[in-house]
Design an enzyme around this catalytic site. Structure first.
Site, PDB file in Angstrom:
ATOM      1  N   GLU A 164       0.822  -1.218   0.000  1.00 35.25           N
ATOM      2  CA  GLU A 164       0.000   0.000   0.000  1.00 35.25           C
ATOM      3  C   GLU A 164       0.848   1.257   0.000  1.00 35.25           C
ATOM      4  OE1 GLU A 164      -3.092   0.273   2.962  1.00 35.25           O
ATOM      5  OE2 GLU A 164      -4.303  -1.228   1.969  1.00 35.25           O
TER       6      GLU A 164
ATOM      7  N   HIS B  99       9.049 -26.172   0.458  1.00 37.04           N
ATOM      8  CA  HIS B  99       8.383 -27.253  -0.257  1.00 37.04           C
ATOM      9  C   HIS B  99       7.250 -26.751  -1.131  1.00 37.04           C
ATOM     10  CE1 HIS B  99      10.657 -30.262   2.054  1.00 37.04           C
ATOM     11  NE2 HIS B  99      10.645 -29.302   2.966  1.00 37.04           N
TER      12      HIS B  99
ATOM     13  N   LYS C 140     -13.097   0.996  -1.952  1.00 36.80           N
ATOM     14  CA  LYS C 140     -13.991   1.262  -0.813  1.00 36.80           C
ATOM     15  C   LYS C 140     -15.215   2.053  -1.301  1.00 36.80           C
ATOM     16  CE  LYS C 140     -11.155   1.506   3.446  1.00 36.80           C
ATOM     17  NZ  LYS C 140     -10.770   2.324   4.592  1.00 36.80           N
TER      18      LYS C 140
END
Ligand code: PA5
Length: 464
Positions: free
Chosen positions: A294, A323, A436
Site C-alpha cells: 500500500e 516445499h 472502498k
C-alpha cells in the site's frame, strides 16, 4: 540489536548481472539518503505529513492510559475479540502470534495467567463469523473495534452484528464489553462511541493504518493480553537512534530500502519476498506485505507524473515454503529479492529421539529440531545464492517484545525511505479508497447514487 546481512546482494557474490557494487552504491547515494532521513525527521511533527508514527515510541501518556485500562479490566473477560481490517488488524495479529505462548487459545486460564483468549474478525465471511459466534460466549468477551476512518464497511458491519448480539444478551450493560479505537474527532465510530458511551482510545492524527501498530491500535490489545508493552517501546527507542543516523553505512533501514530500490530499478528484481524461519513470525510477513504494497504501489509520483511503480511483496515461511515456493525462486525468473528473517535462539529446544537410528532417517536422531531449522535456513540461503538469487538476512537474537518492536519499526522506517527513493506518496492509498467507494455505492450508501448506477451497468455488461 537486530543484525542485517546484505552480503548476498553484492557483485562479489552474485556477479555483475545480478549483484550490486554495494560500496560504490552506498557512496553514490549517501548524500541523497542523508537528505531523506533528515527530511523525514524534520517533517515528523508537522500536521498533514503522516509521519507521527515516528513518535509513537515516545507516547508515555497514551501508554499510561492503556496500561491503566488493561489493569482495570484484568480478569474480567475470558476473550478479547478484535474487529478491524488492514492496518487496523494486521499489526496486532503479527505481534500476538509472535509474543503470546503458542496455541494461546487452547491454554487453561492458569496457563494464560488469566489473560483473555484472542480472536480477530478481519474479514466478512458469513461462515467464519457465524462459526466464531457459535463458539464465543459474548458475555465474557471484550470487543475492541478498531477503525481510523470509523466507517470501513467490513469492520463496521461486524461491529453492528456483534453489538446487536451483545445488547440482546446483556441489555444496557453491553457497553462495558466494547472498547473503541478510532479517530479523535471524525468518523461514524467516534460519533457512535460518544453517543453510546464506550470507552475509547485515539489513533493519533497523521498516523495511517499500516503505520499504526505502536499506537493504541496495537498497544491496547497487547496490554489486554498481558504482553509487556514497555519492552516493545524500549526496543523501538533503542533502535530509533540508529535509524535516524544519516550515515547509510550505519543505518540498516536505509541500507535495505536502497537495496530494494536498486534491485528493482536496475536489476529487474521487483518482487520482495519476506521469509521468516519461525512460525511465530508468520504474520509479520502479512503485516509487511500490506505495509510495502500500500505504501509503494502507486500510479503517480510526487509531481503527478504517471509512473506505476512498486515492488510486489510476497509472503513465505521457512521451512514450510521450501516445499512450495523455493523451486520457483531458485530456477524460475530471477526477479526476486528475498528477505530472510532468522532467529538466533528459540525459546525452547526439541531433540529428535533415537527411535529409528538404523534407517535412512537415522542422521536426524539425537539432533535438535532447532539445528534442523537452522540447517534448512542456511541450506536455502546458500542454494539461492548459488543460483545467483539476491537475498538479505535480518537476524533477531530471540523473539521477544524488544526485538520484535525493533523489527517492525525498522521495516516501517525502511518503507518510508523507500517511498522517498521511489518519489511517491508513501502514506496515501487512492487505489484502496477507490474500491472502498465502489463498495459504498454498490451497498446503497447515501451520496453514491450516480456511481452505483454506473457500477450496476458494468456488472450487467460483465455478466451478459
Ligand atoms: O493502511 C491503511 O490505511 C489501510 O489498510 C487501513 O488500515 C484499512 O483500510 C482499514 O481502515 P480503517 O482503520 O479506517 O478501518
Amino acid at each position: 540489536m537486530l543484525e542485517f546481512n546484505y552480503r548476498n546482494v553484492t557483485t562479489m557474490i552474485l556477479g555483475q548481472e545480478h549483484g550490486l557494487d554495494i560500496e560504490e552504491e552506498f557512496n553514490k547515494y549517501q548524500y541523497k539518503i542523508g537528505e531523506i532521513i533528515k527530511d523525514l525527521n524534520a517533517r515528523k511533527d508537522k500536521p498533514g505529513q503522516w509521519l507521527r508514527w515516528m513518535n509513537l515510541g515516545y507516547s508515555e501518556e497514551t501508554i499510561w492510559y492503556i496500561k491503566e485500562y488493561a489493569a482495570k479490566v484484568r480478569g474480567e473477560f475470558e476473550n478479547l475479540l478484535v474487529l478491524g481490517i488492514g492496518g487496523s488488524a494486521l499489526g496486532a495479529q503479527a505481534v500476538a502470534e509472535a509474543l503470546l505462548k503458542p496455541y494461546w487459545n487452547f491454554l487453561s486460564d492458569d496457563e494464560r495467567d488469566n489473560y483473555p483468549r484472542i480472536f480477530f474478525i478481519d474479514n466478512i465471511d458469513p461462515d467464519t463469523i457465524n462459526g466464531l459466534l457459535h463458539v464465543l460466549d459474548l458475555k465474557k468477551t471484550l470487543v475492541n473495534v478498531i477503525t481510523k476512518s470509523g466507517s470501513t464497511a467490513e469492520t463496521m458491519s461486524a461491529y453492528m452484528i456483534i453489538k446487536d448480539k451483545l445488547e440482546a444478551e446483556l441489555g444496557e450493560d453491553y457497553r462495558n464489553n466494547i472498547v473503541a479505537t478510532t479517530d479523535r474527532e471524525v468518523g461514524v465510530l467516534r460519533q457512535l462511541s460518544d453517543q453510546e458511551g464506550y470507552k475509547t482510545f485515539v489513533i493519533p492524527d497523521d498516523v495511517g493504518g499500516r503505520f499504526s501498530v505502536f499506537s493504541a491500535v496495537g498497544l491496547l490489545p497487547f496490554a489486554l493480553l498481558g504482553i509487556d508493552i514497555d519492552e516493545i517501546v524500549r526496543g523501538i527507542k533503542d533502535i530509533d537512534l540508529d535509524l535516524k543516523n544519516t550515515d547509510i553505512k550505519r543505518n540498516i533501514a536505509a541500507q535495505n530500502a536502497l537495496i530494494h530500490y536498486l534491485m528493482d530499478t536496475e536489476k529487474g528484481k521487483n518482487l520482495s519476498v519476506m521469509m521468516p524461519y519461525s512460525s511465530r513470525l508468520k504474520y509479520v510477513s502479512d503485516w509487511y506485505v500490506q505495509l510495502w504494497a500500500e505504501s509503494l504501489g502507486k500510479e503517480v509520483d510526487k509531481q503527478g507524473h504517471t509512473v506505476h511503480v512498486g515492488p510486489t511483496p510476497i509472503k513465505a515461511l521457512g521451512a514450510t515454503d521450501q516445499h512450495s515456493q523455493i523451486q520457483l525462486y531458485n530456477e524460475g525468473p530471477n526477479d526476486k529479492l528475498i528477505n530472510f528473517i532468522r532467529v538466533k535462539e528459540f525459546d525452547s529446544t526439541l531433540t529428535i529421539p533415537k527411535t529409528f537410528e538404523y534407517t535412512g532417517i537415522g542422521y536426524l536422531c539425537e539432533k535438535t529440531i532447532n539445528d534442523l531449522m537452522n540447517a534448512e535456513a542456511d541450506a536455502t540461503r546458500i542454494a539461492l545464492t548459488d543460483y545467483k538469487r539476491p537475498n538479505v538476512t535480518i537476524t533477531l537474537p530471540r523473539i521477544n517484545g524488544y526485538y520484535l518492536g525493533q523489527l517492525l519499526y525498522m521495516l516501517e522506517v525502511q518503507t518510508a525511505i523507500a517511498g522517498e527513493l521511489y518519489n511517491v506518496d508513501t502514506f496515501n492509498q487512492p487505489g484502496v479508497e477507490q474500491a472502498k467507494n465502489y463498495t459504498y455505492a454498490l451497498m446503497g450508501r447515501r451520496g453514491y447514487e450516480e456511481s452505483a448506477k454506473e457500477l450496476k451497468e458494468k456488472i450487467i455488461q460483465v455478466q451478459s
